[in-house]
Structures are given as C-alpha cells and as structure tokens.
Design a protein around this motif. Structure first.
Motif, PDB file in Angstrom:
ATOM      1  N   THR A 229       1.905  -0.190  -0.593  1.00 19.37           N
ATOM      2  CA  THR A 229       2.278   1.062  -1.246  1.00 19.37           C
ATOM      3  C   THR A 229       3.789   1.248  -1.149  1.00 19.37           C
ATOM      4  O   THR A 229       4.486   0.504  -0.446  1.00 19.37           O
ATOM      5  CB  THR A 229       1.584   2.251  -0.561  1.00 19.37           C
TER       6      THR A 229
ATOM      7  N   GLU B 145       0.594  -7.401   0.858  1.00 18.77           N
ATOM      8  CA  GLU B 145      -0.404  -6.535   1.476  1.00 18.77           C
ATOM      9  C   GLU B 145       0.047  -6.143   2.877  1.00 18.77           C
ATOM     10  O   GLU B 145       0.714  -6.924   3.560  1.00 18.77           O
ATOM     11  CB  GLU B 145      -1.768  -7.235   1.563  1.00 18.77           C
TER      12      GLU B 145
ATOM     13  N   SER C 170      -6.680 -11.786  -3.412  1.00 22.87           N
ATOM     14  CA  SER C 170      -6.207 -10.692  -4.261  1.00 22.87           C
ATOM     15  C   SER C 170      -5.196 -11.181  -5.285  1.00 22.87           C
ATOM     16  O   SER C 170      -5.137 -10.674  -6.411  1.00 22.87           O
ATOM     17  CB  SER C 170      -5.582  -9.583  -3.406  1.00 22.87           C
TER      18      SER C 170
ATOM     19  N   ASP D  21      -1.705  -4.910   6.350  1.00 27.70           N
ATOM     20  CA  ASP D  21      -2.978  -4.763   7.064  1.00 27.70           C
ATOM     21  C   ASP D  21      -4.172  -4.844   6.123  1.00 27.70           C
ATOM     22  O   ASP D  21      -5.171  -4.138   6.284  1.00 27.70           O
ATOM     23  CB  ASP D  21      -3.005  -3.451   7.852  1.00 27.70           C
ATOM     24  N   GLY D  22      -4.064  -5.696   5.098  1.00 29.95           N
ATOM     25  CA  GLY D  22      -5.194  -5.961   4.223  1.00 29.95           C
ATOM     26  C   GLY D  22      -5.306  -5.093   2.992  1.00 29.95           C
ATOM     27  O   GLY D  22      -6.243  -5.257   2.210  1.00 29.95           O
ATOM     28  N   HIS D  23      -4.373  -4.169   2.780  1.00 32.92           N
ATOM     29  CA  HIS D  23      -4.421  -3.353   1.562  1.00 32.92           C
ATOM     30  C   HIS D  23      -3.146  -3.572   0.744  1.00 32.92           C
ATOM     31  O   HIS D  23      -2.090  -3.880   1.303  1.00 32.92           O
ATOM     32  CB  HIS D  23      -4.608  -1.864   1.885  1.00 32.92           C
ATOM     33  N   PRO D  24      -3.231  -3.432  -0.573  1.00 28.13           N
ATOM     34  CA  PRO D  24      -2.039  -3.638  -1.400  1.00 28.13           C
ATOM     35  C   PRO D  24      -0.894  -2.742  -0.951  1.00 28.13           C
ATOM     36  O   PRO D  24      -1.095  -1.577  -0.589  1.00 28.13           O
ATOM     37  CB  PRO D  24      -2.519  -3.268  -2.812  1.00 28.13           C
TER      38      PRO D  24
ATOM     39  N   HIS E 203      -7.333 -12.850   2.517  1.00 23.16           N
ATOM     40  CA  HIS E 203      -7.534 -11.677   1.662  1.00 23.16           C
ATOM     41  C   HIS E 203      -6.395 -11.544   0.663  1.00 23.16           C
ATOM     42  O   HIS E 203      -6.629 -11.297  -0.540  1.00 23.16           O
ATOM     43  CB  HIS E 203      -7.634 -10.422   2.530  1.00 23.16           C
TER      44      HIS E 203
ATOM     45  N   THR F  36       1.824  -3.741  12.622  1.00 19.05           N
ATOM     46  CA  THR F  36       1.505  -3.829  11.205  1.00 19.05           C
ATOM     47  C   THR F  36       1.764  -5.262  10.749  1.00 19.05           C
ATOM     48  O   THR F  36       2.797  -5.840  11.071  1.00 19.05           O
ATOM     49  CB  THR F  36       2.385  -2.858  10.386  1.00 19.05           C
TER      50      THR F  36
ATOM     51  N   ASP G 139       4.645   1.730   2.411  1.00 18.68           N
ATOM     52  CA  ASP G 139       4.650   0.480   3.167  1.00 18.68           C
ATOM     53  C   ASP G 139       5.964  -0.266   2.969  1.00 18.68           C
ATOM     54  O   ASP G 139       6.601  -0.714   3.935  1.00 18.68           O
ATOM     55  CB  ASP G 139       3.504  -0.426   2.702  1.00 18.68           C
TER      56      ASP G 139
END
Length: 266
Positions: A20, A13, A82, A15-18, A78, A104, A23
């Motif tokens: 990409t 992840e 996930s 910054d808390g999102h899966p 988090h 980041t 990224d």
C-alpha cells in the motif's frame, strides 16, 4: 472460476499483502534494515539455504528477533504467484519501523536479470562499509563512488582500506587468479552467495580457492580477476592502470562450478 490477472512488474508485497502507499512510505522513510537478493528460475533458487540464513542472522543482529526460513519462503512464493512469475529477480528485505514489535518483510519481484559478461574496468576508491558483513539498503558511499567511477570511464568502484587493501566491489565480490588458485581478498566484506557457492564448489572442480590479503600495490602478481554477485559473474579487464588477461577458460570453469550447484525449490 476466473484466474486473477498477474500483477504488473515490478511488484511488492509487505508481509504477504500487496504494498500500500503506507507500506511504501514506511520503506522510503525508514531505511534501517537488511536484505538479500536472488535470481529465481522455474521457482528455484541456488543457495536458498544461504539466503535464508543471511536473513535470519542479520535480523537477529539488527532487531534481536529471529526471521525463520519457512515463513520467508512462503512469502516469496506468494509474491511470485501474485506476480505470475516463475523466473524473476527477487529481493527480500527485513525492516522494523519505530514502535513495531515484529519484523516487516518486504518482497519485491522484478524481471529476471543476468550480469553483463563483458569485461569490466574498476576504479579503486578509499571506502569501507560500516558492518560490511551485513547486506543492507541505502549505502550512500557505494553509490557515490560507483557514480564517480563511471564518470571517470570505469564500470564500477573497487572498495579499499586506507593501507590499499582490497575488500570488495561496490556491488560485487572480487576474486583473483594467480594461475593455479582463485584468491579472494581476506578483508572485511560481505560474503556474497555466489562467492560462497564458488568457494564451496571450486575445490571439487580441481581449482583451489583461498583467502589471503590482496593489496593494490601487488595486483601485478595476478594474471586475471573477476567479479560476482547475485546476477552472475564477469571478468575484470583493468583496475586503475593495471590490466588483466581475460581468461576465457577460467570463466568457463567458474561458470561450470557455479551451475553445478542445484537450484532449491522455494
């Protein structure tokens, strides 16, 4: 309500999102940064405060920005949720792509790991890391010399200065046993979390823990040696042509001191 399926490992992840593709591309092409690696068991980590302090200190030095502990803890939690993991190997990396105003934070989750406890052989090499107090990715020299050591029949490399002073292993700290005290090389090196916890705990367990210079030409003065990193510890069987006694009692005392440290809740 249906519970979302856990993400497959390894999982990352940003910054808390899966993660990409963009990224991962950023991380692949921009390696300037720092990280810490930890073993999580039942959602807990030994030395959590030290990990968070390491991240904040390195971030301030590299980017002149704080990296506060509580938000980092939430990012780790988090990512673990996930991934559906309470036992895991977790790596937290701080990076700041060109032009970015903020740091980041990349959190990766893999399966839990433990160092192979079998005795290891180390090949001394003439290499000192730049800014060795920082834990950071992409250290070519460590990988290069580690591979050369393995090709030569050793398990890993032992980094040394031009005068023969021992500093650290390629991916470990190293300690020596003289019969009464644990000696850590007094030299530029990364202070690993496992090493720091042992330094903290060993005196209370009746084992003096000291730092003083260790040189290749003086290895014969030590009865035993061992290496440590985030995955645990293992005895050293030899460094170059110098052989060491594998002291099972010492390894038990080290393990007991380390395991006496309570794990902190993330």
């Amino acid at each position: 309500m249906t519970t979302p399926a856990a993400a497959p490992l390894p999982y990352a992840e940003f910054d808390g999102h899966p993660a990409t593709e963009d990224d991962l591309r950023t991380a692949a092409f921009f390696g300037y940064g720092h990280f810490t690696a930890m073993q999580v068991r039942d959602g807990r980590v030994r030395g959590l405060r030290l990990h968070l302090e390491r991240l904040d200190s390195a971030n301030r030095e590299l980017f002149e920005l704080p990296l506060e502990g509580d938000p980092v803890r939430e990012l780790i939690r988090h990512a673990l949720r996930s991934a559906g993991a309470s036992d895991a190997s977790v790596r937290v990396q701080g990076l700041r792509p060109p032009g970015a105003a903020a740091t980041t934070v990349m959190v990766t989750v893999r399966g839990p790991a433990r160092m192979d406890p079998r005795p290891v052989g180390l090949k001394s090499v003439p290499y000192a890391r730049t800014a060795p107090h920082l834990k950071r990715p992409g250290e070519f020299g460590q990988t290069y010399y580690g591979e050369l050591a393995r090709r030569g029949g050793f398990d890993d490399a032992l980094l040394t200065l031009p005068d023969g002073a021992v500093t650290e292993g390629a991916i470990t700290n190293i300690g020596f046993w003289e019969g009464t005290s644990v000696i850590w090389p007094q030299a530029p090196a990364l202070l690993g979390i496992t090493m720091a916890l042992l330094e903290q705990e060993l005196p209370g367990a009746g084992v003096p823990s000291l730092r003083r210079p260790v040189n290749l030409n003086g290895l014969g003065a030590y009865r035993s040696a061992f290496v440590t990193n985030s995955q645990g510890m293992a005895p050293v069987a030899r460094i170059d042509g110098t052989e060491f006694t594998v002291d099972e009692e010492l390894m038990k005392r080290l393990a007991a001191a380390y395991e006496a440290v309570p794990r902190d809740i993330l």
